[in-house]
Design a protein around this motif. Structure first.
Motif, PDB file in Angstrom:
ATOM      1  N   ASP A   1      16.265   9.796  31.284  1.00 27.52           N
ATOM      2  CA  ASP A   1      15.820   7.914  30.594  1.00 27.52           C
ATOM      3  C   ASP A   1      14.870   7.834  30.467  1.00 27.52           C
ATOM      4  O   ASP A   1      13.387   8.054  31.055  1.00 27.52           O
ATOM      5  CB  ASP A   1      16.016   6.628  31.570  1.00 27.52           C
ATOM      6  CG  ASP A   1      17.561   6.716  31.674  1.00 27.52           C
ATOM      7  OD1 ASP A   1      18.351   7.184  30.806  1.00 27.52           O
ATOM      8  OD2 ASP A   1      18.195   6.294  33.345  1.00 27.52           O
ATOM      9  N   THR A   2      14.293   7.408  29.289  1.00 31.37           N
ATOM     10  CA  THR A   2      12.831   7.110  29.062  1.00 31.37           C
ATOM     11  C   THR A   2      12.750   5.772  28.456  1.00 31.37           C
ATOM     12  O   THR A   2      13.686   4.728  28.438  1.00 31.37           O
ATOM     13  CB  THR A   2      11.878   8.417  27.705  1.00 31.37           C
ATOM     14  OG1 THR A   2      13.326   7.562  25.701  1.00 31.37           O
ATOM     15  CG2 THR A   2      12.367  10.210  27.881  1.00 31.37           C
ATOM     16  N   LYS A   3      11.337   5.750  27.704  1.00 36.46           N
ATOM     17  CA  LYS A   3      11.066   3.862  27.371  1.00 36.46           C
ATOM     18  C   LYS A   3      11.794   3.729  26.242  1.00 36.46           C
ATOM     19  O   LYS A   3      11.848   2.507  25.563  1.00 36.46           O
ATOM     20  CB  LYS A   3      10.010   3.460  27.390  1.00 36.46           C
ATOM     21  CG  LYS A   3       8.695   4.938  26.056  1.00 36.46           C
ATOM     22  CD  LYS A   3       7.450   3.920  26.131  1.00 36.46           C
ATOM     23  CE  LYS A   3       6.950   5.086  25.573  1.00 36.46           C
ATOM     24  NZ  LYS A   3       6.275   4.802  24.388  1.00 36.46           N
ATOM     25  N   ASP A   4      12.105   4.135  25.954  1.00 34.94           N
ATOM     26  CA  ASP A   4      12.782   4.892  23.919  1.00 34.94           C
ATOM     27  C   ASP A   4      14.306   5.024  23.730  1.00 34.94           C
ATOM     28  O   ASP A   4      15.633   4.847  22.721  1.00 34.94           O
ATOM     29  CB  ASP A   4      12.594   5.011  23.066  1.00 34.94           C
ATOM     30  CG  ASP A   4      10.605   5.070  22.652  1.00 34.94           C
ATOM     31  OD1 ASP A   4      10.415   3.784  23.180  1.00 34.94           O
ATOM     32  OD2 ASP A   4       9.613   6.081  23.471  1.00 34.94           O
ATOM     33  N   GLY A   5      14.728   5.601  25.072  1.00 37.97           N
ATOM     34  CA  GLY A   5      16.178   5.149  25.436  1.00 37.97           C
ATOM     35  C   GLY A   5      16.599   6.780  26.168  1.00 37.97           C
ATOM     36  O   GLY A   5      15.578   6.999  27.051  1.00 37.97           O
ATOM     37  N   GLN A   6      17.915   7.297  26.165  1.00 36.34           N
ATOM     38  CA  GLN A   6      18.073   8.745  26.540  1.00 36.34           C
ATOM     39  C   GLN A   6      18.113   9.527  25.456  1.00 36.34           C
ATOM     40  O   GLN A   6      17.834   9.911  24.327  1.00 36.34           O
ATOM     41  CB  GLN A   6      19.333   9.164  26.962  1.00 36.34           C
ATOM     42  CG  GLN A   6      20.327   8.169  27.963  1.00 36.34           C
ATOM     43  CD  GLN A   6      21.192   8.004  28.384  1.00 36.34           C
ATOM     44  OE1 GLN A   6      21.940   8.655  27.687  1.00 36.34           O
ATOM     45  NE2 GLN A   6      21.252   7.902  29.772  1.00 36.34           N
TER      46      GLN A   6
ATOM     47  N   THR B   1      21.337   9.997  20.171  1.00 33.96           N
ATOM     48  CA  THR B   1      21.642   8.976  18.982  1.00 33.96           C
ATOM     49  C   THR B   1      23.291   8.234  19.013  1.00 33.96           C
ATOM     50  O   THR B   1      23.737   9.211  19.556  1.00 33.96           O
ATOM     51  CB  THR B   1      21.385   9.405  17.781  1.00 33.96           C
ATOM     52  OG1 THR B   1      21.581  10.236  17.505  1.00 33.96           O
ATOM     53  CG2 THR B   1      19.490   9.344  17.780  1.00 33.96           C
TER      54      THR B   1
ATOM     55  N   PRO C   1      16.726  13.489  20.917  1.00 39.25           N
ATOM     56  CA  PRO C   1      17.499  11.820  21.637  1.00 39.25           C
ATOM     57  C   PRO C   1      18.618  11.805  22.041  1.00 39.25           C
ATOM     58  O   PRO C   1      19.298  12.372  20.838  1.00 39.25           O
ATOM     59  CB  PRO C   1      16.580  10.340  20.484  1.00 39.25           C
ATOM     60  CG  PRO C   1      15.139  11.778  20.219  1.00 39.25           C
ATOM     61  CD  PRO C   1      15.287  13.266  20.411  1.00 39.25           C
TER      62      PRO C   1
END
Length: 84
Positions: free
Chosen positions: A67-72, A43, A41
């Protein structure tokens, strides 16, 4: 890295570098064609070390951001031996 003896030296180096940068190991994903992907991820702490992150990702055959639902997520791919 699990089964490090079966991985390329570059994959082992990238795994160690990404682990150091993030403070934890990257996710390791096997692909159907025998390749592996290392994923982390993105951060704020990784962004401050962007040049080092890109250098570690560049050890693979390809790399990028997803890109994911939780961020890059930053990822790098290592082709299966004998397929390049």
């Amino acid at each position: 890295m699990p089964d490090a003896s079966e991985q390329s030296p570059e994959a082992v180096r990238a795994y160690a570098a990404l682990s150091d940068l993030a403070g934890h190991p990257p996710s390791l994903r096997s692909e159907d064609d025998g390749a592996i992907r290392l994923e982390l991820p993105v951060t704020p702490a990784l962004i401050t070390r962007w040049d080092e992150l890109v250098a570690a990702l560049d050890l693979g055959s390809t790399y990028g951001l997803a890109d994911t639902k939780d961020g890059q997520v930053a990822w790098t791919r290592f082709d299966a031996p004998g397929t390049t």
